[in-house]
Scaffold this motif. Structure first.
Motif, PDB file in Angstrom:
ATOM      1  N   PRO A   1      54.028  44.836  -1.445  1.00 18.17           N
ATOM      2  CA  PRO A   1      54.511  45.705  -2.536  1.00 18.17           C
ATOM      3  C   PRO A   1      54.329  47.163  -2.144  1.00 18.17           C
ATOM      4  O   PRO A   1      53.279  47.550  -1.623  1.00 18.17           O
ATOM      5  CB  PRO A   1      53.610  45.324  -3.718  1.00 18.17           C
ATOM      6  N   LEU A   2      55.355  47.977  -2.398  1.00 19.93           N
ATOM      7  CA  LEU A   2      55.288  49.386  -2.047  1.00 19.93           C
ATOM      8  C   LEU A   2      54.952  50.260  -3.247  1.00 19.93           C
ATOM      9  O   LEU A   2      54.162  51.190  -3.144  1.00 19.93           O
ATOM     10  CB  LEU A   2      56.621  49.846  -1.444  1.00 19.93           C
TER      11      LEU A   2
ATOM     12  N   SER B   1      50.497  46.189   7.411  1.00 27.37           N
ATOM     13  CA  SER B   1      49.517  47.158   6.918  1.00 27.37           C
ATOM     14  C   SER B   1      50.190  48.514   6.724  1.00 27.37           C
ATOM     15  O   SER B   1      50.989  48.954   7.551  1.00 27.37           O
ATOM     16  CB  SER B   1      48.340  47.276   7.885  1.00 27.37           C
ATOM     17  N   VAL B   2      49.877  49.172   5.629  1.00 32.18           N
ATOM     18  CA  VAL B   2      50.476  50.469   5.306  1.00 32.18           C
ATOM     19  C   VAL B   2      49.740  51.556   6.080  1.00 32.18           C
ATOM     20  O   VAL B   2      48.536  51.764   5.895  1.00 32.18           O
ATOM     21  CB  VAL B   2      50.409  50.739   3.793  1.00 32.18           C
ATOM     22  N   GLU B   3      50.456  52.255   6.954  1.00 33.87           N
ATOM     23  CA  GLU B   3      49.847  53.314   7.763  1.00 33.87           C
ATOM     24  C   GLU B   3      49.699  54.586   6.958  1.00 33.87           C
ATOM     25  O   GLU B   3      48.702  55.281   7.038  1.00 33.87           O
ATOM     26  CB  GLU B   3      50.686  53.562   9.012  1.00 33.87           C
ATOM     27  N   TRP B   4      50.719  54.939   6.236  1.00 37.91           N
ATOM     28  CA  TRP B   4      50.642  56.042   5.286  1.00 37.91           C
ATOM     29  C   TRP B   4      51.703  55.843   4.212  1.00 37.91           C
ATOM     30  O   TRP B   4      52.703  55.155   4.422  1.00 37.91           O
ATOM     31  CB  TRP B   4      50.789  57.408   5.964  1.00 37.91           C
ATOM     32  N   LEU B   5      51.448  56.424   3.057  1.00 42.24           N
ATOM     33  CA  LEU B   5      52.369  56.281   1.922  1.00 42.24           C
ATOM     34  C   LEU B   5      52.301  57.550   1.094  1.00 42.24           C
ATOM     35  O   LEU B   5      51.212  58.026   0.764  1.00 42.24           O
ATOM     36  CB  LEU B   5      51.996  55.056   1.082  1.00 42.24           C
TER      37      LEU B   5
ATOM     38  N   ALA C   1      57.106  55.783   3.077  1.00 41.12           N
ATOM     39  CA  ALA C   1      55.964  55.131   3.699  1.00 41.12           C
ATOM     40  C   ALA C   1      56.277  54.690   5.121  1.00 41.12           C
ATOM     41  O   ALA C   1      57.443  54.554   5.510  1.00 41.12           O
ATOM     42  CB  ALA C   1      55.527  53.914   2.866  1.00 41.12           C
ATOM     43  N   SER C   2      55.206  54.451   5.876  1.00 43.76           N
ATOM     44  CA  SER C   2      55.277  53.856   7.202  1.00 43.76           C
ATOM     45  C   SER C   2      54.401  52.613   7.192  1.00 43.76           C
ATOM     46  O   SER C   2      53.233  52.671   6.782  1.00 43.76           O
ATOM     47  CB  SER C   2      54.783  54.838   8.268  1.00 43.76           C
TER      48      SER C   2
END
Length: 462
Positions: A284-285, A327-331, A319-320
C-alpha cells in the motif's frame, strides 16, 4: 556478521543469475555496516560490486527505448526509437481496430441504421477513446484492444496470432482512465485486461502474460483475489490494476487501486513474478479522500529503473520502492485537490515519473507544479511552478536529448521543451512556433490540436 554474510551471498547469487541491479541494491544496504571494518569482507563486497555493475551493463530490460544515455531506464510511455529517415513518408498499411472501445460503443448503432448520437462526434473531437496504443518490437506490432491481444507483422500486416484475454468487451463503457499498452520482456508479453473506469476495471481486470511468439496464455493474475487473501477486510477484493505495466529484471510491476464505499481512494503497488505470475509483493502506498460522485483521481504508471520502482500517485504520493522486495526507500506526501484535478486528463495523457541521471522529474499530484527530486533520497531539489509551467498545464513528461543535453518535454495544453537544468525558461513552445497552423484552434481543452500520446523519435516529435 551473519547478516553481512547472508547479504553478500544473496548479492552473489543475484549477480550469477544475471540480476545485476538487484545485487547492487543489496550491496548498497551494507553501507556503514560495522562488519566491513574487516578488510577481507570489504574486499569481497568491492569485488561483488564490480561484478554486479558489469552484469547490470548488459541487462537491457527496456524494449521501448531508454532515456538517451540512460541504459537502464524502463519508461514504457516515452518510446524512443531509431531516428526517422530524411525522406517522404508514405503509408504502408492500416489495420482497423474492430474491438476497440470506440467501435464497441458505436458500431451497433451504425449497423442498425439508427442515428449516431452527438456524443460520438465529441468523443472523436476530444480523443477520449484513444486508448489503444500499439507497441512495436522487432518485426511485430502488438495491439491490446481491452479483451483481445493481437500480434501483427510490421511489414506485411499479416496477423501472427490473436489471443482473447477477457470476456466480450461490451458496449456500455464509461469514461476510460488508462491506455492499453503491451510490454515486451524477452519471450513474454505482459499487459492488463479490460479498462480502468472510475472505481473499477471492466471484465476480470487481470495482469496477463502471453508467449511472445505464439500468443499462448502463460499466466493471468487476479490482484483482487490475492488482496482478499492477504488483508482481512471485506473490501479487499475490490482492488484492481491500472495504468501501464513496468518491467523490472524478473518482475512485472503495476499500480493498483481500491475505492471504498466512502469514496476514499487507496493506491498500492504490486510486483508479479514474470516466470509464473505469483505476486512477489503488494505494498500500500497511500490514500486520500474521495472526489465528487462520478469523478475519479487520475491514473498513473510506474517506472522501473536501476532496481527501483518510481511512482507518482494522484492520492498525493511520490515514492521509490525496491523492486526486489517492495521495501519503500523513500516516500513524499504531496497535497491533493479536495475535488477534481486542476486539469482533465485523457487516457493517453497518463502520467509517470521521468528519470534523468540521478534526478526524478514528475508532475505534482495536484498538477500545480513540476517536482525535481533526488532519485536516491527523494529530497526536493526544486519545485517549478512559475508562469511557464502554469501556461503549459502539463499532464505528463517525456525525455529527449538535443546537442547531447537532456531535454524535458512537458505535454498538456501545450507542448513545451526545457533544458533539464532549467525548467523555468522554455527552449520553445509548440503553440508559439506554429501560430499560423493553429490559428483556427481555441480553448485550453483543445490542447492545441494534440490528440494521442506524443512520441520521441530521434530528434523529431510525433
Amino acid at each position: 556478521p551473519a547478516g553481512l554474510e547472508a547479504t553478500l551471498r544473496m548479492a552473489q547469487l543475484d549477480a550469477e543469475a544475471g540480476l545485476g541491479h538487484r545485487a547492487i541494491r543489496r550491496l548498497e544496504r551494507l553501507e556503514g555496516h560495522p562488519g566491513l571494518a574487516d578488510a577481507a569482507s570489504a574486499a569481497r563486497r568491492d569485488r561483488l560490486r564490480e561484478l554486479s555493475r558489469w552484469v547490470a551493463e548488459g541487462e537491457g530490460v527496456d524494449t521501448f527505448g531508454p532515456w538517451p544515455g540512460e541504459e537502464r531506464s524502463d519508461s514504457p510511455l516515452e518510446a524512443a526509437v531509431d531516428p526517422l529517415p530524411d525522406e517522404t513518408w508514405s503509408e504502408l498499411w492500416r489495420e482497423p481496430l474492430a474491438e476497440s472501445p470506440y467501435e464497441r460503443a458505436f458500431r451497433e448503432l451504425r449497423r442498425s441504421g439508427r442515428p449516431v448520437p452527438r456524443t460520438a462526434d465529441r468523443v472523436v473531437a476530444d480523443g477520449s477513446l484513444l486508448v489503444v496504443m500499439p507497441a512495436a518490437d522487432d518485426d511485430l506490432v502488438y495491439v491490446n484492444e481491452g479483451h483481445v491481444v493481437r500480434a501483427i507483422d510490421r511489414l506485411s500486416r499479416r496477423e501472427r496470432w490473436r489471443t482473447p484475454i477477457d470476456g466480450a468487451g461490451g458496449q456500455g463503457l464509461g469514461a476510460i482512465g488508462d491506455p492499453t499498452l503491451v510490454r515486451v520482456g524477452g519471450d513474454r508479453v505482459v499487459t492488463l485486461s479490460g479498462h480502468a473506469l472510475g472505481n473499477q476495471r471492466t471484465g476480470s481486470g487481470r495482469v496477463v502474460c502471453l508467449d511472445r511468439e505464439t500468443g499462448r496464455l502463460l499466466w493471468a493474475t487476479d490482484l483482487a483475489e490475492v488482496s482478499s487473501r492477504l488483508v482481512d477486510d471485506p473490501g479487499a477484493d475490490d482492488l484492481f490494476p491500472y495504468g501501464v505495466v513496468a518491467l523490472g529484471e524478473d518482475v512485472a510491476v503495476v499500480m493498483a487501486r481500491r475505492v471504498t464505499n466512502r469514496l476514499e481512494t487507496i493506491d498500492s503497488l504490486a510486483a508479479i513474478e514474470l516466470e509464473d505470475g505469483r505476486v512477489r509483493w503488494l505494498v500500500p502506498l497511500g490514500s486520500c479522500g474521495g472526489v465528487r460522485l462520478g469523478g475519479t483521481r487520475p491514473y498513473a504508471s510506474p517506472v522501473a529503473a536501476d532496481g527501483r520502482v518510481l511512482v507518482n500517485a494522484s492520492v498525493g504520493i511520490v515514492a521509490s520502492v525496491d523492486a526486489a522486495d517492495g521495501s519503500v526507500e523513500w516516500l513524499r506526501r504531496e497535497p491533493v485537490p479536495l475535488r477534481d484535478g486542476r486539469y482533465s486528463a485523457e487516457p493517453w495523457e497518463i502520467s509517470q515519473p521521468l528519470l534523468v541521471g540521478d534526478r526524478v522529474f514528475t508532475v505534482a499530484p495536484d498538477q500545480s507544479a513540476l517536482l525535481e527530486l533526488d532519485a536516491r533520497t527523494g529530497t526536493s531539489l526544486a519545485r517549478h511552478d512559475g508562469a511557464a509551467i502554469e501556461a503549459a498545464q502539463p499532464r505528463y513528461l517525456l525525455g529527449a536529448s538535443l546537442d547531447d543535453r537532456p531535454i524535458v518535454l512537458a505535454v498538456g495544453s501545450d507542448l513545451v521543451a526545457y533544458d533539464a537544468d532549467d525548467l523555468e525558461t522554455p527552449r520553445w513552445r509548440y503553440a508559439e512556433r506554429n501560430e499560423a497552423l493553429l490559428a483556427g484552434d481555441s480553448g485550453v481543452a483543445n490542447r492545441n490540436g494534440i490528440r494521442g500520446r506524443v512520441q520521441v523519435v530521434g530528434d523529431v516529435l510525433l
